[in-house]
Design a protein around this motif. Structure first.
Motif, PDB file in Angstrom:
ATOM      1  N   THR A  37      -8.702  -0.776   6.122  1.00 18.62           N
ATOM      2  CA  THR A  37      -9.817  -1.634   6.499  1.00 18.62           C
ATOM      3  C   THR A  37     -10.439  -2.284   5.266  1.00 18.62           C
ATOM      4  N   VAL A  38     -11.333  -3.223   5.520  1.00 16.29           N
ATOM      5  CA  VAL A  38     -12.080  -3.843   4.431  1.00 16.29           C
ATOM      6  C   VAL A  38     -12.855  -2.777   3.660  1.00 16.29           C
ATOM      7  N   ALA A  39     -13.433  -1.808   4.360  1.00 22.45           N
ATOM      8  CA  ALA A  39     -14.182  -0.740   3.692  1.00 22.45           C
ATOM      9  C   ALA A  39     -13.270   0.121   2.822  1.00 22.45           C
ATOM     10  N   ASN A  40     -12.060   0.446   3.318  1.00 19.62           N
ATOM     11  CA  ASN A  40     -11.108   1.179   2.491  1.00 19.62           C
ATOM     12  C   ASN A  40     -10.834   0.425   1.205  1.00 19.62           C
ATOM     13  N   ASP A  41     -10.619  -0.878   1.338  1.00 22.35           N
ATOM     14  CA  ASP A  41     -10.277  -1.704   0.180  1.00 22.35           C
ATOM     15  C   ASP A  41     -11.438  -1.790  -0.805  1.00 22.35           C
ATOM     16  N   GLU A  42     -12.677  -1.743  -0.285  1.00 24.04           N
ATOM     17  CA  GLU A  42     -13.860  -1.864  -1.136  1.00 24.04           C
ATOM     18  C   GLU A  42     -14.408  -0.510  -1.598  1.00 24.04           C
ATOM     19  N   GLY A  43     -13.788   0.571  -1.165  1.00 26.41           N
ATOM     20  CA  GLY A  43     -14.247   1.896  -1.567  1.00 26.41           C
ATOM     21  C   GLY A  43     -15.542   2.315  -0.900  1.00 26.41           C
ATOM     22  N   ARG A  44     -15.704   1.948   0.380  1.00 29.99           N
ATOM     23  CA  ARG A  44     -16.928   2.289   1.113  1.00 29.99           C
ATOM     24  C   ARG A  44     -16.670   3.442   2.082  1.00 29.99           C
ATOM     25  N   TRP A  45     -17.676   4.310   2.219  1.00 26.38           N
ATOM     26  CA  TRP A  45     -17.641   5.303   3.285  1.00 26.38           C
ATOM     27  C   TRP A  45     -17.777   4.569   4.613  1.00 26.38           C
ATOM     28  N   GLN A  46     -17.086   5.048   5.641  1.00 32.36           N
ATOM     29  CA  GLN A  46     -17.169   4.383   6.941  1.00 32.36           C
ATOM     30  C   GLN A  46     -17.859   5.241   8.000  1.00 32.36           C
ATOM     31  N   GLY A  47     -17.287   6.375   8.333  1.00 32.15           N
ATOM     32  CA  GLY A  47     -17.876   7.165   9.400  1.00 32.15           C
ATOM     33  C   GLY A  47     -17.893   6.392  10.703  1.00 32.15           C
ATOM     34  N   HIS A  48     -19.056   6.263  11.326  1.00 33.67           N
ATOM     35  CA  HIS A  48     -19.171   5.529  12.577  1.00 33.67           C
ATOM     36  C   HIS A  48     -19.371   4.036  12.363  1.00 33.67           C
ATOM     37  N   SER A  49     -19.655   3.607  11.152  1.00 32.38           N
ATOM     38  CA  SER A  49     -19.709   2.165  10.891  1.00 32.38           C
ATOM     39  C   SER A  49     -18.287   1.632  10.959  1.00 32.38           C
ATOM     40  N   ASP A  50     -18.145   0.395  11.406  1.00 33.20           N
ATOM     41  CA  ASP A  50     -16.797  -0.114  11.661  1.00 33.20           C
ATOM     42  C   ASP A  50     -16.538  -1.384  10.867  1.00 33.20           C
ATOM     43  N   TYR A  51     -15.378  -1.460  10.280  1.00 27.84           N
ATOM     44  CA  TYR A  51     -14.948  -2.602   9.484  1.00 27.84           C
ATOM     45  C   TYR A  51     -13.581  -3.046   9.990  1.00 27.84           C
ATOM     46  N   PRO A  52     -13.287  -4.344   9.926  1.00 32.15           N
ATOM     47  CA  PRO A  52     -11.987  -4.819  10.421  1.00 32.15           C
ATOM     48  C   PRO A  52     -10.845  -4.422   9.487  1.00 32.15           C
ATOM     49  N   LEU A  53      -9.631  -4.491  10.017  1.00 30.46           N
ATOM     50  CA  LEU A  53      -8.461  -4.279   9.187  1.00 30.46           C
ATOM     51  C   LEU A  53      -8.309  -5.438   8.212  1.00 30.46           C
ATOM     52  N   THR A  54      -7.819  -5.143   7.025  1.00 30.65           N
ATOM     53  CA  THR A  54      -7.444  -6.188   6.075  1.00 30.65           C
ATOM     54  C   THR A  54      -6.101  -6.781   6.514  1.00 30.65           C
ATOM     55  N   PRO A  55      -5.697  -7.924   5.964  1.00 28.66           N
ATOM     56  CA  PRO A  55      -4.347  -8.418   6.254  1.00 28.66           C
ATOM     57  C   PRO A  55      -3.278  -7.373   5.927  1.00 28.66           C
ATOM     58  N   ALA A  56      -3.473  -6.638   4.831  1.00 29.90           N
ATOM     59  CA  ALA A  56      -2.517  -5.571   4.501  1.00 29.90           C
ATOM     60  C   ALA A  56      -2.532  -4.497   5.577  1.00 29.90           C
ATOM     61  N   GLY A  57      -3.723  -4.167   6.108  1.00 32.58           N
ATOM     62  CA  GLY A  57      -3.819  -3.184   7.169  1.00 32.58           C
ATOM     63  C   GLY A  57      -3.126  -3.638   8.440  1.00 32.58           C
ATOM     64  N   GLN A  58      -3.259  -4.907   8.773  1.00 34.86           N
ATOM     65  CA  GLN A  58      -2.570  -5.438   9.949  1.00 34.86           C
ATOM     66  C   GLN A  58      -1.057  -5.324   9.788  1.00 34.86           C
ATOM     67  N   ALA A  59      -0.574  -5.593   8.565  1.00 36.73           N
ATOM     68  CA  ALA A  59       0.861  -5.457   8.296  1.00 36.73           C
ATOM     69  C   ALA A  59       1.298  -3.995   8.384  1.00 36.73           C
ATOM     70  N   GLN A  60       0.439  -3.082   7.918  1.00 34.47           N
ATOM     71  CA  GLN A  60       0.758  -1.650   8.016  1.00 34.47           C
ATOM     72  C   GLN A  60       0.900  -1.222   9.480  1.00 34.47           C
ATOM     73  N   ALA A  61      -0.049  -1.646  10.305  1.00 37.76           N
ATOM     74  CA  ALA A  61      -0.022  -1.271  11.719  1.00 37.76           C
ATOM     75  C   ALA A  61       1.231  -1.808  12.397  1.00 37.76           C
ATOM     76  N   GLN A  62       1.599  -3.039  12.076  1.00 37.23           N
ATOM     77  CA  GLN A  62       2.790  -3.623  12.679  1.00 37.23           C
ATOM     78  C   GLN A  62       4.056  -2.917  12.199  1.00 37.23           C
ATOM     79  N   ALA A  63       4.089  -2.556  10.913  1.00 39.16           N
ATOM     80  CA  ALA A  63       5.253  -1.844  10.381  1.00 39.16           C
ATOM     81  C   ALA A  63       5.427  -0.500  11.073  1.00 39.16           C
ATOM     82  N   LEU A  64       4.325   0.193  11.311  1.00 40.14           N
ATOM     83  CA  LEU A  64       4.411   1.466  12.019  1.00 40.14           C
ATOM     84  C   LEU A  64       4.880   1.250  13.451  1.00 40.14           C
ATOM     85  N   ALA A  65       4.323   0.249  14.125  1.00 39.82           N
ATOM     86  CA  ALA A  65       4.727  -0.043  15.500  1.00 39.82           C
ATOM     87  C   ALA A  65       6.222  -0.352  15.575  1.00 39.82           C
ATOM     88  N   ASP A  66       6.711  -1.154  14.631  1.00 37.80           N
ATOM     89  CA  ASP A  66       8.135  -1.489  14.607  1.00 37.80           C
ATOM     90  C   ASP A  66       8.995  -0.248  14.401  1.00 37.80           C
TER      91      ASP A  66
END
Length: 227
Positions: free
Chosen positions: A11-40
C-alpha cells in the motif's frame, strides 16, 4: 483442509513507512502488480493440479487494501469474496497513519517505551494483545467448523494479525514475531480432529497429520519479475 493465508499487497502506507492498523490506504501500482502476480500463480496451480483445489473459497479482511488484493484472486479462481471483519488488522491506536518521525514528534514518551519494551497495551486506543489472540483463535476454529477436510480455503489478511493466526494454528505457548511480506503465502494442511491433538497422543507426534507447506512464500513475485 488446505488453508492458504495471504498478506495484502503493498500500500501507499507501506511504501511511506506508515503504521496502518484500521486506517486504510490504497495499493500502490507495485502492489496492484503483486496482487495480479499472485492471482496468476494461483490460477496456474489450479489449472495444473485441479485435484488439490476442492471447492475453493475466498475470504478477505473487510479493509480496502485486503479486498483490493483479493479481487484479482477471486477473478482468477472464479470464486466470490466473503468479506470478514474478523480478519482485519489489529487497531494500532494513536500510531495509526504515523511514520517514525511523526511518532517521535507527537508521542515521544509512548514510542520510547514501545521501542524499548514492545508492549502494545501501553499504546492508547490499540487493540489489546489478549483480544488479538482470542480473535485469531476464533477465526481458526470457525474455519475448521465451516469447511470440510480436503477443501481449499484462502484468506487475505494483514501482516500484524497474521502472526496471531499462525500462533493459533501452531498452538504455540507464546506469540512468535515474524515479518510477512506483501502478498506472501502461508499454506497449511490440517483438520479439526488433528488440530485437537497434542504431544500426548500418537497423532500429535506425527509429522503427517498437520503440515506447513509454505511459509512467507513470495515465489510468484520472482516469476513475475522475469516475464
Amino acid at each position: 483442509m488446505r488453508l492458504i493465508l495471504i498478506r495484502h499487497a503493498q500500500t501507499v502506507a507501506n511504501d511511506e513507512g506508515r503504521w496502518q492498523g484500521h486506517s486504510d490506504y490504497p495499493l500502490t501500482p507495485a502492489g496492484q502488480a503483486q496482487a495480479q502476480a499472485l492471482a496468476d500463480a494461483l490460477a496456474h496451480e489450479q489449472a495444473r493440479q485441479p485435484g488439490e483445489w476442492i471447492n475453493p473459497v475466498l475470504y478477505s479482511s473487510s479493509l480496502g487494501r485486503a479486498l483490493a488484493t483479493a479481487r484479482p484472486i477471486g477473478q482468477a479462481l472464479s470464486v466470490p469474496i466473503a468479506s470478514r471483519d474478523a480478519l482485519r488488522e489489529y487497531d494500532v491506536g494513536v500510531f495509526s497513519g504515523c511514520t517514525a518521525t511523526d511518532l517521535d514528534r507527537d508521542y515521544p514518551q509512548i514510542i520510547e517505551g514501545f521501542r524499548r519494551d514492545g508492549h502494545w497495551d501501553d499504546v492508547p486506543q490499540a487493540e489489546p494483545v489478549a483480544a488479538r489472540a482470542q480473535r485469531a483463535e476464533a477465526v481458526i476454529n470457525q474455519l475448521l467448523a465451516d469447511h470440510a477436510d480436503g477443501q481449499t480455503v484462502l484468506a487475505v489478511t494483514h501482516g500484524g494479525f497474521m502472526q496471531y493466526l499462525v500462533a493459533a494454528l501452531l498452538g504455540t505457548r507464546r506469540i512468535w514475531g515474524f515479518r510477512p511480506e506483501n502478498t506472501a503465502r502461508f499454506e497449511f494442511t490440517l483438520s479439526a480432529a488433528a488440530q485437537r491433538e497434542d504431544l500426548g497422543s500418537p497423532g500429535g507426534l506425527s509429522t503427517y497429520r498437520c503440515r506447513i507447506n509454505r511459509f512467507n512464500d513470495c515465489a510468484h513475485l520472482n516469476s513475475a519479475s522475469r516475464r
